[in-house]
Design a protein around this motif. Structure first.
Motif, mmCIF file in Angstrom:
data_model
loop_
_atom_site.group_PDB
_atom_site.id
_atom_site.type_symbol
_atom_site.label_atom_id
_atom_site.label_comp_id
_atom_site.label_asym_id
_atom_site.label_seq_id
_atom_site.Cartn_x
_atom_site.Cartn_y
_atom_site.Cartn_z
ATOM 1 N N LEU A 257 -48.598 -8.847 -9.381
ATOM 2 C CA LEU A 257 -49.787 -9.702 -9.371
ATOM 3 C C LEU A 257 -50.624 -9.450 -8.119
ATOM 4 O O LEU A 257 -50.102 -9.411 -7.005
ATOM 5 C CB LEU A 257 -49.365 -11.169 -9.431
ATOM 6 N N ALA A 258 -51.937 -9.290 -8.314
ATOM 7 C CA ALA A 258 -52.825 -8.952 -7.189
ATOM 8 C C ALA A 258 -53.166 -10.150 -6.323
ATOM 9 O O ALA A 258 -53.252 -10.034 -5.098
ATOM 10 C CB ALA A 258 -54.108 -8.324 -7.714
ATOM 11 N N SER A 259 -53.397 -11.311 -6.950
ATOM 12 C CA SER A 259 -53.866 -12.441 -6.142
ATOM 13 C C SER A 259 -53.484 -13.769 -6.776
ATOM 14 O O SER A 259 -53.183 -13.843 -7.971
ATOM 15 C CB SER A 259 -55.385 -12.385 -5.946
ATOM 16 N N VAL A 260 -53.510 -14.798 -5.933
ATOM 17 C CA VAL A 260 -53.183 -16.160 -6.352
ATOM 18 C C VAL A 260 -54.269 -17.082 -5.828
ATOM 19 O O VAL A 260 -54.761 -16.906 -4.708
ATOM 20 C CB VAL A 260 -51.803 -16.595 -5.801
ATOM 21 N N MET A 261 -54.640 -18.065 -6.622
ATOM 22 C CA MET A 261 -55.574 -19.097 -6.177
ATOM 23 C C MET A 261 -54.794 -20.391 -5.976
ATOM 24 O O MET A 261 -54.061 -20.827 -6.861
ATOM 25 C CB MET A 261 -56.687 -19.316 -7.211
ATOM 26 N N VAL A 262 -54.979 -20.998 -4.807
ATOM 27 C CA VAL A 262 -54.252 -22.212 -4.454
ATOM 28 C C VAL A 262 -55.108 -23.432 -4.775
ATOM 29 O O VAL A 262 -56.284 -23.500 -4.415
ATOM 30 C CB VAL A 262 -53.850 -22.211 -2.968
ATOM 31 N N ALA A 263 -54.507 -24.379 -5.464
ATOM 32 C CA ALA A 263 -55.221 -25.565 -5.926
ATOM 33 C C ALA A 263 -55.323 -26.634 -4.843
ATOM 34 O O ALA A 263 -54.609 -26.614 -3.848
ATOM 35 C CB ALA A 263 -54.499 -26.139 -7.143
ATOM 36 N N HIS A 264 -56.224 -27.576 -5.082
ATOM 37 C CA HIS A 264 -56.350 -28.767 -4.232
ATOM 38 C C HIS A 264 -55.550 -29.891 -4.891
ATOM 39 O O HIS A 264 -56.058 -30.618 -5.745
ATOM 40 C CB HIS A 264 -57.811 -29.182 -4.093
ATOM 41 N N LEU A 265 -54.278 -30.005 -4.512
ATOM 42 C CA LEU A 265 -53.385 -30.981 -5.115
ATOM 43 C C LEU A 265 -52.628 -31.744 -4.028
ATOM 44 O O LEU A 265 -52.347 -31.193 -2.956
ATOM 45 C CB LEU A 265 -52.369 -30.292 -6.028
ATOM 46 N N ASN A 266 -52.274 -32.956 -4.339
ATOM 47 C CA ASN A 266 -51.395 -33.747 -3.475
ATOM 48 C C ASN A 266 -49.984 -33.634 -4.050
ATOM 49 O O ASN A 266 -49.700 -34.152 -5.125
ATOM 50 C CB ASN A 266 -51.854 -35.208 -3.449
ATOM 51 N N VAL A 267 -49.107 -32.909 -3.327
ATOM 52 C CA VAL A 267 -47.749 -32.671 -3.821
ATOM 53 C C VAL A 267 -46.769 -33.184 -2.757
ATOM 54 O O VAL A 267 -46.329 -32.426 -1.875
ATOM 55 C CB VAL A 267 -47.508 -31.182 -4.109
#
Length: 975
Positions: A257-267
């Motif tokens: 996998l070339a890239s990942v997008m990180v979400a705006h989440l409260n975890v």
């Protein structure tokens, strides 16, 4: 890492074994060379950058191609003054975006990476571009190679538009059916479905040179709010997130996998700081994504203008926080100048180090090198629209939807509908979106009446006379969040299915299936996932069996259907519909047909035409051209009826005769005197059936029977005609013109008393089929029109094929054939053009039939399938072979038994480019029907070349219009 290890190996071996030969494979040499060139370029570019230029590389700024010049200049400024590293394009159009990309890239010191959200294709953001199915639709497909092929096509389109990153696939696992933002963007509710489909999608993109971006890390699938507007909470344990939500990422990372997008989440289980978005959390980005998952590709933030992030920090501060958390690329930065100042301050305070900056900037440069930006070339604008909308994209989309559509309920195997003769079918539309294509294709298989009443009570009353009801629930794709049926719509559906055998199709997302639907009373249920031309065409194919249902629903629905539910339905031998490329035909080459027909119409060879081409049991071309006449403005429609003239021979008389032969009630050696007693003792009594059907029975080619019925003024003689129909004058020849009942005896006696031709040789004659009609009616005690309809048309869904069409169809649906100025003295429309057939009341063995091109193709397909169509066998393969044989080719007679065959020399009915196994017929009004078992092709051409004057009809024939079209078909075959 392997590539860098190879470089290290190369250096070490060179240092310590300088006096010994070193052997590398050619692949290793190329790989080492590429790595060396890549690293050298990265280092050289990086060394020349100022601090501000390095920081600028981190920003991928939002750009639009549907805004004004002020917006475009603002991007210019960011490119020239702040040396931004990339652009993410949003709404606009492909040509405008290409022009802007060229403009911005020309101003950039280092070519920029270009990204776009293209989850279901470029059309997610751009008009005039291609749209593929929703991910949830793809989740229903069992064959993942189709999804990989889709990824390849998406990459092809993206590269053509200068795009390097597509921010897809979405790998969120939609375990929350009420998720307001993911929903149809997810492949399904299980980690396996999502991982498998996403991996195929990723492989397709990346093998074709575009970088995939898995999103939204660590998992946005089970959220009840939208991060565009607020900060959603994911309340699962760390173990659950690792086992489920992160599972697809782990699988894709393992495969490159070339890239990942990180979400705006409260975890909370992953980040203890309250309300810190995951995109700003080093525990999420660095500890988990980089360290635990060992991901070393590019890491993008989700858009930093989204409220899930921007509510936490202000522009500038949020960019810096996201970078320090471990992200490489800052997406949709709202204020780049302010962010650069924040980076400077952090660098001075040593919060930000050169090492950290170099790590991400060099990684960005690495992907620029991989994208070929070292040798950047502007986007070519020529043929851009055509390149982004190729016909092969339709071919794949057809397969994707065909493999996705899912049958969820099929009691008593109501799907497919098998017996068309005994069914009376109604259609009821529910919902507010278009259903026109669906209804049109239903009617290509059987007569399906739409019931449109204002109340359910009136609807139920109308439905009483029908045996089956098809309901389509249609909602627009672009309102997928709100396309559940209303209480009233559910009431309508439940009321119908409780009273009638019903097949219900939801052209919406799976979650729109309501728990209050009366599933116990419902016979057939199909999930089509989306409402578009593809699904509205394919569902009728499934309902009538020309295509089998194959899909499996990728989510659970209420308590009625579990994930992976689905029923494979049966496929029947009925003509279906497809795009040419799926059947080995070059669709772009077929477009040449259009210009040929247009030329014929412009040069007044015919006012209009219908053409149908099928291959391998699928209609790949169906078009109507021109108008009914040269003087009206009534366009020819696909369901208009043409007088097919001599095609009647192989559409009516011959198949009925073949059934008699198949039952061994007649042989090809049977003599006419035994078949029709009136011919006993005549000069034709010994003519065999074989000789008659091969046109070598020495019969005269034609007789102008009508001339005997005209008076001295060449008008219909009152001795033979009346203006009104009666028992003594039953045969309608034309409007207000009826022939007396005994004249058919005159026709038969005239044939019986006619002279024979001098020698036995091929000479085309209508007499044989006129007589065979008499034989069939005598043997069966049924009129030929009744016989043909009962034995074939009603069973095959040939609802536009009939004798005497004015008894069943409105006049404006029937194409005129001539302005008759020699016999009937009126426009011949709805009454058969052939004079002899007209004098037999419109029903004859050689002419009289009216049809449209699709119905003719159905009969030809039945022949091609050796006597089967749908669930019916009409005669055996042995019989078909017997009739499709050229018994006298060595005697210069090309004819089969009733069928015409390709020419033996240079002149003949075909293009001369097909085999002798092919067969068909042509008709005087400008018709042709041909089938080729070798190439599995059916070709039908219908026209009214005889209008307005049949004496000029041969112009279409002399120009070889029908034959030239056939030649194009064969030139278009690719496999």
């Amino acid at each position: 890492m392997l590539k860098y290890n190879l470089v290290l190996l190369f250096v070490l071996v060179s240092l310590f074994n300088y006096n010994r030969p070193i052997h590398f494979s050619e692949k290793e040499k190329i790989e080492v060379k590429d790595i060396y060139e890549e690293q050298r370029w990265i280092d050289s570019v990086y060394k020349k950058m100022t601090f501000e230029e390095k920081v600028g590389q981190l920003f991928m700024v939002a750009a639009y191609s549907n805004k004004d010049e002020a917006h475009y200049r603002s991007i210019d400024k960011l490119v020239t003054d702040y040396k931004i590293g990339g652009l993410i394009f949003f709404q606009g159009g492909p040509v405008r975006q290409a022009e802007l990309t060229n403009r911005y890239q020309s101003k950039s010191k280092v070519p920029m990476l270009v990204g776009i959200d293209a989850e279901w294709g470029l059309s997610m953001r751009l008009d005039s571009t291609y749209k593929y199915p929703w991910n949830m639709t793809l989740g229903a497909i069992k064959d993942n190679s189709l999804i990989e092929k889709m990824g390849e096509q998406m990459a092809e389109q993206s590269k053509r538009l200068g795009i390097n990153f597509t921010f897809s696939p979405v790998v969120d696992i939609n375990t929350n059916s009420n998720n307001p933002i993911i929903g149809n963007r997810s492949f399904g509710e299980t980690r396996e479905i999502v991982a498998d489909k996403a991996l195929a999608y990723m492989n397709g993109l990346q093998k074709n040179g575009v970088f995939a971006t898995a999103k939204h890390f660590p998992g946005h699938g089970d959220t009840s709010s939208d991060s565009h507007h607020t900060l959603p909470t994911v309340a699962f344990s760390k173990a659950r997130i690792d086992s489920v939500e992160i599972y697809p990422y782990r699988k894709l990372i393992e495969k490159g996998l070339a890239s990942v997008m990180v979400a705006h989440l409260n975890v909370p289980s992953l980040e203890s700081q309250e309300n810190l978005p995951s995109s700003l959390s080093s525990k999420v980005v660095t500890d988990i994504l980089k360290n635990d998952l060992k991901f070393n590709g590019l890491i993008f933030t989700d858009a930093l203008n989204m409220k899930g992030a921007s509510n936490f920090k202000q522009p500038g501060d949020i960019d810096l926080a996201a970078f320090l958390a471990g992200n490489d690329v800052l997406l949709f930065a709202e204020d780049v100048p302010k962010a650069v100042l924040k980076f400077k301050e952090a660098f001075k305070k040593k919060t930000l180090t050169e090492k950290r900056l170099a790590y991400s900037v060099k990684k960005i440069l690495k992907y620029k090198f991989k994208a070929g930006l070292k040798h950047y070339k502007p986007i070519a604008l020529e043929n851009l629209y055509e390149d982004l909308n190729k016909s092969e994209y339709d071919a794949l989309n057809e397969k994707l939807f065909e493999n996705a559509i899912t049958t969820l309920q099929n009691k008593d195997e109501i799907i497919p509908i098998t017996s068309l003769k005994t069914e009376k079918i109604a259609y009821v539309k529910i919902g507010d979106d278009s259903s026109d294509v669906f209804l049109n294709y239903l009617n290509e298989y059987a007569k399906v009446d739409e019931i449109k009443e204002s109340t359910i009570e009136l609807t139920l009353a109308k439905l009483q006379e029908y045996t089956k009801v098809i309901i389509g629930f249609h909602k627009a794709d672009n309102i997928w969040k709100k396309n559940n049926p209303t209480f009233e719509e559910i009431r309508w559906i439940n009321s119908i299915l409780k009273q009638k055998k019903t097949i219900l199709t939801f052209f919406t997302r799976p979650y729109s299936l309501p728990p209050t639907l009366d599933y116990a009373s419902l016979e057939g249920l199909i999930m089509a996932y989306q409402n578009n031309n593809f699904t509205q065409k394919i569902v009728p194919e499934i309902i009538f069996g020309s295509t089998a249902s194959k899909g499996r629903i990728p989510v659970s629905i209420n308590d009625n259907f579990t994930v992976n539910s689905g029923i494979d339905t049966k496929e029947m031998k009925r003509l279906g519909f497809d795009v040419p490329e799926n059947q080995g035909i070059d669709g772009s080459n077929l477009s040449k047909i259009d210009s040929i027909v247009k030329m014929a119409i412009d040069q007044k060879m015919t006012p209009g035409a219908q053409i149908v081409i099928a291959r391998r049991g699928k209609v790949i071309y169906q078009k109507s051209f021109g108008n009914h006449t040269y003087t009206d403005n009534i366009p020819v429609q696909d369901d208009d009826l043409y007088d097919v003239a001599s095609l009647t021979k192989i559409l009516s008389t011959l198949p009925n005769l073949m059934q008699v032969y198949d039952k061994e009630e007649i042989t090809l050696d049977e003599k006419l005197g035994n078949m029709l007693p009136v011919f006993k003792g005549s000069n034709k009594e010994d003519a065999t059936l074989l000789d008659m059907l091969t046109h070598q029975a020495r019969f005269q080619p034609w007789e102008a029977f009508y001339l005997k019925t005209l008076d001295e003024t060449k008008h219909p003689n009152a001795k033979f005609y009346r203006k009104t129909q009666s028992k003594e004058f039953p045969y309608k020849v034309a409007e207000n013109l009826y022939l007396r009942k005994d004249f058919n005896d005159t026709i038969i006696n005239t044939i019986a008393n006619s002279k024979l031709l001098p020698s036995k040789q091929y000479k085309y004659s209508d007499f044989s089929f006129i007589l065979l009609k008499e034989y069939l009616e005598l043997k069966t005690q049924k009129k030929l029109d009744v016989l043909a309809n009962n034995n074939f048309y009603s069973l095959m869904g040939m609802n536009h094929t009939t004798y005497k069409p004015l008894e069943k169809f409105p006049l404006n649906q029937i194409i005129p054939t001539e302005e008759d100025k020699y016999y009937r003295y009126q426009t011949v429309q709805g009454n058969v053009h052939d004079m002899a057939a007209a004098m037999q009341g419109g029903v004859s063995g050689h002419a009289g039939l009216f049809s449209n091109a699709l119905d003719v193709a159905k009969m030809m397909q039945m022949y091609l399938q050796n006597g089967t169509y749908g669930n019916n066998r009409f005669f055996s393969e042995k019989t078909m072979n017997a009739f499709n044989t050229c018994y006298f080719c060595d005697e210069d007679n090309r004819r089969g038994v009733g069928f015409d065959k390709p020419q033996l020399g240079t002149a003949g009915p075909t293009c001369g480019c097909l085999s002798m196994t092919s067969f068909g017929h042509t008709g005087f009004t400008g018709t042709m029907a041909w089938a080729d078992p070798e190439k599995e092709i059916v070709y039908v051409f219908l026209s009214n070349r005889t209008y307005p004057d049949s004496n000029a009809a041969n112009r279409l024939s002399r120009a070889n219009i029908r034959e030239n079209i056939q030649k194009i078909i064969y030139e278009s075959i690719r496999d």
